[in-house]
Design an enzyme around this catalytic site. Sequence first.
Site, mmCIF file in Angstrom:
data_model
loop_
_atom_site.group_PDB
_atom_site.id
_atom_site.type_symbol
_atom_site.label_atom_id
_atom_site.label_comp_id
_atom_site.label_asym_id
_atom_site.label_seq_id
_atom_site.Cartn_x
_atom_site.Cartn_y
_atom_site.Cartn_z
ATOM 1 N N LEU C 65 0.835 -1.206 0.000
ATOM 2 C CA LEU C 65 0.000 0.000 0.000
ATOM 3 C C LEU C 65 0.869 1.256 0.000
ATOM 4 C CD1 LEU C 65 -2.617 -1.284 2.584
ATOM 5 C CD2 LEU C 65 -2.855 -1.177 0.086
ATOM 6 N N PRO C 66 0.249 2.426 -0.282
ATOM 7 C CA PRO C 66 1.061 3.637 -0.476
ATOM 8 C C PRO C 66 1.750 4.185 0.772
ATOM 9 C CG PRO C 66 -1.088 3.865 -1.533
ATOM 10 C CD PRO C 66 -1.144 2.636 -0.691
ATOM 11 N N THR C 96 6.224 0.476 2.027
ATOM 12 C CA THR C 96 7.257 1.275 2.687
ATOM 13 C C THR C 96 6.569 2.283 3.580
ATOM 14 O OG1 THR C 96 8.867 0.992 0.914
ATOM 15 C CG2 THR C 96 9.129 2.926 2.316
ATOM 16 N N LYS C 171 15.329 0.035 5.112
ATOM 17 C CA LYS C 171 14.894 0.677 3.864
ATOM 18 C C LYS C 171 15.123 2.191 3.924
ATOM 19 C CE LYS C 171 12.493 1.317 -0.064
ATOM 20 N NZ LYS C 171 11.061 1.207 -0.352
ATOM 21 N N LYS C 246 8.984 11.013 -0.274
ATOM 22 C CA LYS C 246 8.247 10.267 0.761
ATOM 23 C C LYS C 246 9.206 9.475 1.652
ATOM 24 C CE LYS C 246 5.718 6.046 1.430
ATOM 25 N NZ LYS C 246 5.489 4.731 0.808
#
Lengths: 294, 294, 294, 294
Positions: C65-66, C96, C171, C246
Amino acid sequence: MKRIAFIGLGHMGLPMARNLLKAGFSLKVFDLVADAIETLAKEGAQAASSAADAVQGQTVVVSMLPASRHVEGLYLGDSGLLKQLEPGTLVLECSTIAPESARRVHQAAAEQGLAMLDAPVSGGTAGAAAGTLTFMVGGEAATLEQARPIFQAMGSNIFHAGPDGAGQVAKVCNNLVLAVQMIATAEAMALGVASGLEPTVLAEIMRQSSGGNWTLEKYNPWPGVMENAPASRGYTGGFMAELMAKDLGLAQEAAQVTASSTPMGALALQLYRLLLKQGKGQQDFSVVQQLFVE
Amino acid sequence: MKRIAFIGLGHMGLPMARNLLKAGFSLKVFDLVADAIETLAKEGAQAASSAADAVQGQTVVVSMLPASRHVEGLYLGDSGLLKQLEPGTLVLECSTIAPESARRVHQAAAEQGLAMLDAPVSGGTAGAAAGTLTFMVGGEAATLEQARPIFQAMGSNIFHAGPDGAGQVAKVCNNLVLAVQMIATAEAMALGVASGLEPTVLAEIMRQSSGGNWTLEKYNPWPGVMENAPASRGYTGGFMAELMAKDLGLAQEAAQVTASSTPMGALALQLYRLLLKQGKGQQDFSVVQQLFVE
Amino acid sequence: MKRIAFIGLGHMGLPMARNLLKAGFSLKVFDLVADAIETLAKEGAQAASSAADAVQGQTVVVSMLPASRHVEGLYLGDSGLLKQLEPGTLVLECSTIAPESARRVHQAAAEQGLAMLDAPVSGGTAGAAAGTLTFMVGGEAATLEQARPIFQAMGSNIFHAGPDGAGQVAKVCNNLVLAVQMIATAEAMALGVASGLEPTVLAEIMRQSSGGNWTLEKYNPWPGVMENAPASRGYTGGFMAELMAKDLGLAQEAAQVTASSTPMGALALQLYRLLLKQGKGQQDFSVVQQLFVE
Amino acid sequence: MKRIAFIGLGHMGLPMARNLLKAGFSLKVFDLVADAIETLAKEGAQAASSAADAVQGQTVVVSMLPASRHVEGLYLGDSGLLKQLEPGTLVLECSTIAPESARRVHQAAAEQGLAMLDAPVSGGTAGAAAGTLTFMVGGEAATLEQARPIFQAMGSNIFHAGPDGAGQVAKVCNNLVLAVQMIATAEAMALGVASGLEPTVLAEIMRQSSGGNWTLEKYNPWPGVMENAPASRGYTGGFMAELMAKDLGLAQEAAQVTASSTPMGALALQLYRLLLKQGKGQQDFSVVQQLFVE
């Protein structure tokens, strides 16, 4: 002390020379642009055919040039002006240049037995025209007293910053702080407006609080907040972004010489260079506001 | 409007509550630290055994807590204070928290039909003691008029910043500019002194020139330049570096919400965090000067 | 372990789900966009009418998902998916998101007795299509062994980063370094070219020297240096600048939680936000090169 | 091409000269430190009493000096070395200096009809001792072919960067990227460890992913991650932080000349100067890690 050679009649030099004329000084003027000489000649100055010609018979030299290399080119070397001045001539170097460069001219002047001051100004073209410039002066206090009437004809604040080169140091320190607080103010204005505040309200709160600074008093970067600020007339007619980039570069040169760490000043320079890449170098330096809005 | 519940009696809350007592308001007070309650009880406040107890019978709630999570913990949720307040109670939330967090409490208050203002302060513990705080207020103008006498008992400047959350936005914008200009001033002082200038001379030139800002007026970071500034007493007794780091973090949260770019503000936060790593978080925030000198 | 619910069929999720199908897993898929469901249904997946429907009868959930709020919205709360899963279901959360957010889902999963991994990926849409993604996995090593065949159907590098949330931390750390070295490489390319060097020559020297990094190996930001890099096709078709912004925002959230100072990472975020203001958010993140050229 | 004058026998110059001796070149050596001359004299070099003496009868000059001013002082001016060299002498200037400075020497050499290369190295004292330096060479390709055997006796990678000064440009671009990625790696290591990851695990994940760079391959700044890295022996014995600050300063000089914006490179310089203020200038440049941990 009444006969002045004025060299460098650009956006700043021309109105400064004009104010000296108005104050009754006798001027001999030179610039590479003939029009500027003619303009002043019509107003009562004597036109010179070269820098060397300009200083003939004068007792004071005032110079107002774009950058270190022009100043060093004018004064230094075997054919430089310092070698041609009469003993007792007073040299008032008003360009904004590297402190190191100013010190080189000071030292060469001293070797010729000449009194010299580095005396960069702030206040922009408006201050030059109005005769309200600030002079930040490096050199001996006694020499400053000698030169004070000349500075007073062009400015309203005359500070003795310290020894040789100190005028330039004060100028770059001041402009470092100015640039950084302009950018910080622009960031805060953009953040506040994006968060729903009215720009005039936010500007007024910060102006009266601990965020208060000169840009919030005189020069708000958000269009419409201050009627008379460059931001309200399309970022025209103030202090050009490319000149601020130049001054921030001088600050970094001074920081290099002293191994000083100036993270805010260094970042300000990089942001102004981004603006220059965008073709905005000749707009007022408050145009940095546009980096932060869509 | 004379019976106030005051919740949060720390370095700021205690002197603020004391000023309300002095101004004749009837106070019921609560804090997790019993000593603070006792101190105020001796001065005429009523001691409460809990936040819920504190609000019983009072018509105004003033809260002054460390961070967003404490404020949300106090007011929100099924057992939160908002569910226990009488209709007509006025909520004055004076903590410095994230604008988003303030808006969540505003919304929950509105759902309960309660009037609320976010009203963070600036001025530090000295301003809290002297009753000269600045209040930056978000919420309805009419509610602010209702609350004004209460704010006036604690402060001297009361700004209406805008709608719900706007007080917090104004505060973080102001403190972003403050932190950046403090650091820029410290950089410039270090650069100027390393280049041979007297700190008092440089400080005075910049103060009167376009580099002028609140830190140069009131709070010079170079020891000895201003007798009464924290820098002249070992960086003690002002606004702690770790609180400035907190406020700069709130500014970055607000920037994240609005996708705002704030390079100076972001760098200021990182530099304050470097200071915290060096164990200087509890010194005055002008201690950032020490980053730039050996 | 053969029946998988796949939730989130965007640019990344769709090709990932397709690779699971190809590897022989039985898939039930859901997305808010019906087209994506239909596409996969034609390729052999079972279409679900909701997330809750998708998990019926499946033994593994994979979500892609975003952002944090979507993931928390999917799994948490009284009507969240975690309350509806059968005991023994394995949750593989590949979005992420903020490490803090991942830890909240981990904790809620643990309260339901469910095994979960946070497993964000790198490699972009090309890696998703080719099945060569890198998975950075947080959670118990034994759970990772259970899930390994599923990850292997979608990726080629599977790292166990550490405990709950560690995949997300790895990440954001990786992408912080990636963004910074992309920008530094772009700065150096622009500086070198402005100073008279051939871009391909400079790129090759740095690649083989101590300035070598992944962007110089695979992804040079100067147009024409690498035929297959996004820079050579108008900065299209790679990893969008707004997604890098982001991820850099997530890094700053993690830095806020741990009071970490990350001056380079913070500056990278601000520079990407400047790019977004210029309308370049949907171009490949190497478009940062354009900040540094006229 | 067998008789070489070698001027400058410091930490780098001495082992470089030694490798030339080993390769069978005939050396005449000079340094301001007599000990260095004696050391090489014992190994077969001829001791010179001055730079002018060193070049007598030699057909190649190799110089390895600390900074621009030393190089300009050696070669330029009426009493400079260029005026004393025989026609046909080859000048290999290996110091790391400003590109502008290198170009001044190139031009003066051309005026004397002398072939010259600017050929700064990377690889540090270890590379100098092992004869595995990288040479980044500016000047004519034909001259480089002439000089290649000499470079090959001292190094393993010889790059032709471009025209006069290009070697210096390539070096400062490379070291700008190197410094920035070292700092970014240090930030990411600190952030990851503060967030609960094992340093060796995080380092390995980033090394194999898109965050991969030379520092993660060879020179991890976190103590203990790489046994042979300076970080694992107290930040000793590598490339000194103060030399990295010098190179970053040269990058900023080059950026000034070309009006290039290099925000990351500029910030890196400021952070290294903070380290120097803390007395860490003579530690390995990976000591920047310590800024980010308590």
